[in-house]
Scaffold this active site. Structure first.
Site, PDB file in Angstrom:
ATOM      1  N   ASP A  38     -12.441 -24.090 -23.517  1.00 16.77           N
ATOM      2  CA  ASP A  38     -12.775 -25.341 -22.139  1.00 16.77           C
ATOM      3  C   ASP A  38     -13.080 -26.127 -22.502  1.00 16.77           C
ATOM      4  OD1 ASP A  38     -15.184 -21.445 -22.985  1.00 16.77           O
ATOM      5  OD2 ASP A  38     -13.957 -22.310 -21.076  1.00 16.77           O
TER       6      ASP A  38
ATOM      7  N   HIS B 210     -14.598 -22.259 -32.570  1.00 14.82           N
ATOM      8  CA  HIS B 210     -14.478 -21.261 -31.868  1.00 14.82           C
ATOM      9  C   HIS B 210     -14.654 -19.703 -33.492  1.00 14.82           C
ATOM     10  CE1 HIS B 210     -11.710 -17.375 -30.079  1.00 14.82           C
ATOM     11  NE2 HIS B 210     -12.205 -17.714 -28.605  1.00 14.82           N
TER      12      HIS B 210
HETATM   13  C1  SDX Z   1     -15.315 -18.700 -25.822  1.00 12.18           C
HETATM   14  O1  SDX Z   1     -14.888 -15.204 -28.233  1.00 12.18           O
HETATM   15  C2  SDX Z   1     -14.426 -15.544 -27.797  1.00 12.18           C
HETATM   16  O2  SDX Z   1     -12.849 -14.996 -27.380  1.00 12.18           O
HETATM   17  C3  SDX Z   1     -15.074 -16.140 -26.742  1.00 12.18           C
HETATM   18  C4  SDX Z   1     -13.242 -17.302 -25.588  1.00 12.18           C
HETATM   19  C5  SDX Z   1     -12.587 -16.331 -24.821  1.00 12.18           C
HETATM   20  O3  SDX Z   1     -11.876 -16.327 -24.219  1.00 12.18           O
HETATM   21  O4  SDX Z   1     -13.637 -14.894 -24.329  1.00 12.18           O
HETATM   22  O5  SDX Z   1     -12.531 -17.818 -26.465  1.00 12.18           O
HETATM   23  C6  SDX Z   1     -14.034 -18.190 -24.433  1.00 12.18           C
HETATM   24  O6  SDX Z   1     -16.527 -18.851 -25.146  1.00 12.18           O
HETATM   25  C7  SDX Z   1     -14.521 -20.056 -25.910  1.00 12.18           C
HETATM   26  C8  SDX Z   1     -16.220 -20.884 -26.589  1.00 12.18           C
HETATM   27  C9  SDX Z   1     -16.998 -21.511 -25.891  1.00 12.18           C
HETATM   28  N1  SDX Z   1     -18.024 -22.036 -26.655  1.00 12.18           N
HETATM   29  C10 SDX Z   1     -18.410 -23.591 -26.617  1.00 12.18           C
HETATM   30  O7  SDX Z   1     -17.361 -24.258 -26.800  1.00 12.18           O
HETATM   31  C11 SDX Z   1     -19.430 -23.597 -27.561  1.00 12.18           C
HETATM   32  C12 SDX Z   1     -19.571 -24.155 -28.522  1.00 12.18           C
HETATM   33  N2  SDX Z   1     -18.900 -23.888 -29.651  1.00 12.18           N
HETATM   34  C13 SDX Z   1     -19.558 -23.500 -30.390  1.00 12.18           C
HETATM   35  O8  SDX Z   1     -20.876 -23.134 -29.905  1.00 12.18           O
HETATM   36  C14 SDX Z   1     -19.013 -22.168 -31.734  1.00 12.18           C
HETATM   37  O9  SDX Z   1     -17.614 -22.462 -32.249  1.00 12.18           O
HETATM   38  C15 SDX Z   1     -19.035 -20.746 -30.872  1.00 12.18           C
HETATM   39  C16 SDX Z   1     -20.429 -20.282 -30.143  1.00 12.18           C
HETATM   40  C17 SDX Z   1     -17.470 -20.652 -30.039  1.00 12.18           C
HETATM   41  C18 SDX Z   1     -18.494 -20.005 -31.676  1.00 12.18           C
HETATM   42  O10 SDX Z   1     -19.614 -19.995 -32.669  1.00 12.18           O
HETATM   43  P1  SDX Z   1     -19.562 -19.154 -34.230  1.00 12.18           P
HETATM   44  O11 SDX Z   1     -18.315 -18.239 -34.859  1.00 12.18           O
HETATM   45  O12 SDX Z   1     -20.904 -18.504 -34.731  1.00 12.18           O
HETATM   46  O13 SDX Z   1     -19.473 -20.296 -35.707  1.00 12.18           O
HETATM   47  P2  SDX Z   1     -20.965 -21.227 -35.866  1.00 12.18           P
HETATM   48  O14 SDX Z   1     -21.492 -21.120 -34.820  1.00 12.18           O
HETATM   49  O15 SDX Z   1     -21.470 -20.316 -36.790  1.00 12.18           O
HETATM   50  O16 SDX Z   1     -20.031 -22.523 -36.617  1.00 12.18           O
HETATM   51  C19 SDX Z   1     -19.607 -21.785 -38.308  1.00 12.18           C
HETATM   52  C20 SDX Z   1     -19.409 -23.595 -38.169  1.00 12.18           C
HETATM   53  C21 SDX Z   1     -21.247 -24.178 -38.573  1.00 12.18           C
HETATM   54  O17 SDX Z   1     -20.714 -25.189 -39.084  1.00 12.18           O
HETATM   55  P3  SDX Z   1     -22.192 -24.724 -40.767  1.00 12.18           P
HETATM   56  O18 SDX Z   1     -23.351 -24.064 -40.218  1.00 12.18           O
HETATM   57  O19 SDX Z   1     -21.487 -23.512 -41.459  1.00 12.18           O
HETATM   58  O20 SDX Z   1     -22.224 -25.884 -41.496  1.00 12.18           O
HETATM   59  O21 SDX Z   1     -18.932 -24.544 -37.211  1.00 12.18           O
HETATM   60  C22 SDX Z   1     -19.681 -25.405 -36.979  1.00 12.18           C
HETATM   61  C23 SDX Z   1     -21.117 -24.393 -36.923  1.00 12.18           C
HETATM   62  O22 SDX Z   1     -22.205 -25.863 -36.810  1.00 12.18           O
HETATM   63  N3  SDX Z   1     -19.201 -25.612 -35.146  1.00 12.18           N
HETATM   64  C24 SDX Z   1     -19.180 -26.920 -35.149  1.00 12.18           C
HETATM   65  C25 SDX Z   1     -18.505 -25.609 -33.574  1.00 12.18           C
HETATM   66  N4  SDX Z   1     -18.673 -24.916 -33.750  1.00 12.18           N
HETATM   67  C26 SDX Z   1     -18.343 -24.715 -34.554  1.00 12.18           C
HETATM   68  N5  SDX Z   1     -20.280 -27.444 -34.397  1.00 12.18           N
HETATM   69  C27 SDX Z   1     -20.690 -28.371 -34.146  1.00 12.18           C
HETATM   70  N6  SDX Z   1     -19.567 -28.179 -32.847  1.00 12.18           N
HETATM   71  C28 SDX Z   1     -19.325 -27.180 -32.292  1.00 12.18           C
HETATM   72  N7  SDX Z   1     -18.773 -26.944 -31.374  1.00 12.18           N
END
Ligand code: SDX
Length: 468
Positions: free
Chosen positions: A404, A348
């Site tokens: 989710d 998140h």
């Molecule tokens: C919702 O914003 C909100 O409040 C949204 C929400 C709401 O109520 O409106 O809470 C609802 O959208 C929840 C999120 C649902 N999405 C997912 O479950 C999809 C998987 N999650 C990721 O895509 C991610 O965690 C996000 C999109 C939710 C957040 O992305 P960010 O903040 O841009 O984080 P990032 O991609 O920059 O990740 C930071 C690090 C990365 O590693 P590095 O590149 O620094 O080495 O954490 C890792 C990422 O690779 N990471 C993950 C991960 N989430 C973060 N690695 C693997 N799986 C994941 N799910």
């Protein structure tokens, strides 16, 4: 009544709240927020991470404490003691309603849930072949048409003023002028009633009533989409039922038991608002141009659809079915990590602690899965995946389940199919979208961030013949 019959659900929520507070007690207390003196200094990362777009009194998310607060009320208390109708009123108006205020609000919702004309228009589209969120967005456009131009009885166009489908059947109110081609003229130039604008000076498609209409109507549209996709006709709403119960009824054709109604009501409360997330921001950007609330909600639905946002709940179920067995969790995760893929339902932008919503949805999934063989299988795989992710990523990455991750198992145990999971998210979030848009428009400024140009300068124009 609902709470009395489902006391065990209330106890489940309060137990989750106690666990949450215990686990995050050691986190530093957040500094109290204060009004902004523009221009404000903030450190901004890619994707506007850390950017402050506006002030708000609607909702607060604390990522390290794992807090979610709506208008000062803790999400666990709202799940334990409130209802989605009360929470929608709270988000829109800033205070919990009195008995009379809640009664009047419910009357509005009951009135606006009833939309036979919109349902009829919806059925003229290939809903069963469309992405469910595309159908939902289409439905909000039809609602806009109904509410702002043609749905008020005294302004229903008299049919004779409408041109027939082809040129030969043009009614003779326009005397033929021997033209080589038909001249289409609509009898009534005046389209739609001139509504008095409301307190914010907004036009009819953007006032408080359109918030009520959208909160009530998006549920009816989502239910109609579910019915049409299942090969049935949409149903009329039942004015005796609560918002959550009526939504289940309009979706399935059966009036839910108190337990099912309560679980849906809590799911709607949990998803209602969450700061300036992507879909809320999208709806605010559209509203900041003084476009109307129907277009804003349509933009919110479009953004929510994405698998990185609300669409993740449907993807989680696809992943759990792809993993198929608890033994396959570890090898699956290793494969995904090698591909640097994202695990749906985890991580998140804000929460670096367990998402408080997942703290409620996880135990709800466990509670419901006891009576569902397929649900129990999904739950065991999900719990194994949660353990593996925690050990594989460790605590430094702070990757926890988000809202989710377990919601899909809850809905599956209720017999709801995966393509409706994100529409259900929208049925709830429309309360947050409309509340945030209403609040932002009190001090509106069109959103217009910058992009840092890193391209070239002083290029000389070359005619196409000289370009290789
Ligand atoms: C919702 O914003 C909100 O409040 C949204 C929400 C709401 O109520 O409106 O809470 C609802 O959208 C929840 C999120 C649902 N999405 C997912 O479950 C999809 C998987 N999650 C990721 O895509 C991610 O965690 C996000 C999109 C939710 C957040 O992305 P960010 O903040 O841009 O984080 P990032 O991609 O920059 O990740 C930071 C690090 C990365 O590693 P590095 O590149 O620094 O080495 O954490 C890792 C990422 O690779 N990471 C993950 C991960 N989430 C973060 N690695 C693997 N799986 C994941 N799910």
């Amino acid at each position: 009544m609902l709470r009395h019959e489902t006391k065990e659900i209330t106890d489940l929520v309060l137990k989750a709240a106690k666990k949450a507070r215990k686990e995050t007690d050691s986190e530093p207390e957040p500094e109290l927020t204060k009004p902004i003196k523009w221009p404000v200094k903030c450190t901004v990362g890619p994707g506007l991470e850390g950017a402050i777009a506006c002030e708000t009194k609607i909702g607060y998310v604390n990522g390290s404490k794992g807090w979610l607060v709506y208008r000062g009320y803790d999400i666990f208390d709202l799940c334990a003691y409130s209802t989605f109708e009360e929470v929608s009123y709270l988000l829109l108006k800033g205070h919990l309603p009195t008995v009379t205020q809640l009664g009047n609000f419910k009357k509005k919702l009951i009135q606006y849930r009833h939309m036979p004309n919109t349902q009829r228009l919806l059925m003229s589209f290939p809903i069963e072949d469309m992405n469910a969120m595309a159908a939902l967005r289409l439905g909000t456009n039809l609602m806009r048409h109904e509410f702002t131009y043609d749905d008020t009885d005294d302004w229903r166009p008299d049919l004779k003023s409408v041109i027939g489908a082809d040129e030969d059947s043009i009614p003779m109110e326009t005397v033929p002028r021997g033209e080589k081609r038909a001249i289409y003229e609509f009898g009534s130039k005046e389209r739609g009633k001139k509504f008095e604008s409301d307190s914010l000076g907004l036009q009819p498609a953007s006032g408080l009533d359109s918030c009520y209409h959208l909160i009530a109507g998006v549920a009816s549209i989502a239910a109609a989409v579910a019915r049409i996709r299942a090969g049935h006709l949409p149903l009329e709403p039942d004015p005796e039922l609560s918002h959550a119960a009526n939504f289940i009824y309009m979706m399935t054709g059966r009036r839910p038991a108190p337990l099912e109604e309560r679980v849906m009501d809590i799911a709607l409360i949990l998803h209602a608002d969450h700061g300036i997330n992507a879909s809320t921001f999208a709806s605010m950007v559209v509203a900041s141009t003084l476009s109307d609330f129907y277009f804003s909600v349509g933009a919110g639905i479009a953004a929510l659809n994405g698998p990185l946002h609300g669409g993740a709940n449907e993807q989680v179920l696809r992943v759990l079915n792809e993993i198929a067995t608890v033994d396959n969790v570890k090898p699956w995760l290793e494969k995904i990590r090698k591909q640097k893929g994202k695990i749906m339902g985890f991580g998140h932008r804000v929460y670096k602690a367990y998402d408080p919503r997942a703290r409620v949805l996880g135990p709800l999934a466990e509670y419901l899965a006891k009576n569902s063989e397929s649900g129990l299988k999904l739950l065991h795989i999900a719990q194994a995946l949660e353990r593996e992710v925690a050990s594989s990523f460790g605590t430094e990455k702070k990757i926890f389940p988000n809202v989710d991750f377990y919601s899909g198992i809850v809905y599956s145990c209720m017999g709801i199919s995966p393509e409706l999971f994100t529409p259900i998210f929208a049925v709830s979030r429309v309360a947050g979208w409309t509340a945030r848009v209403l609040e932002y428009l009190e001090n509106n400024r069109i959103f217009r961030p910058r992009a840092m140009y890193i391209g070239e300068f002083e290029k000389k124009y070359k005619p196409i013949q000289k370009r290789t």
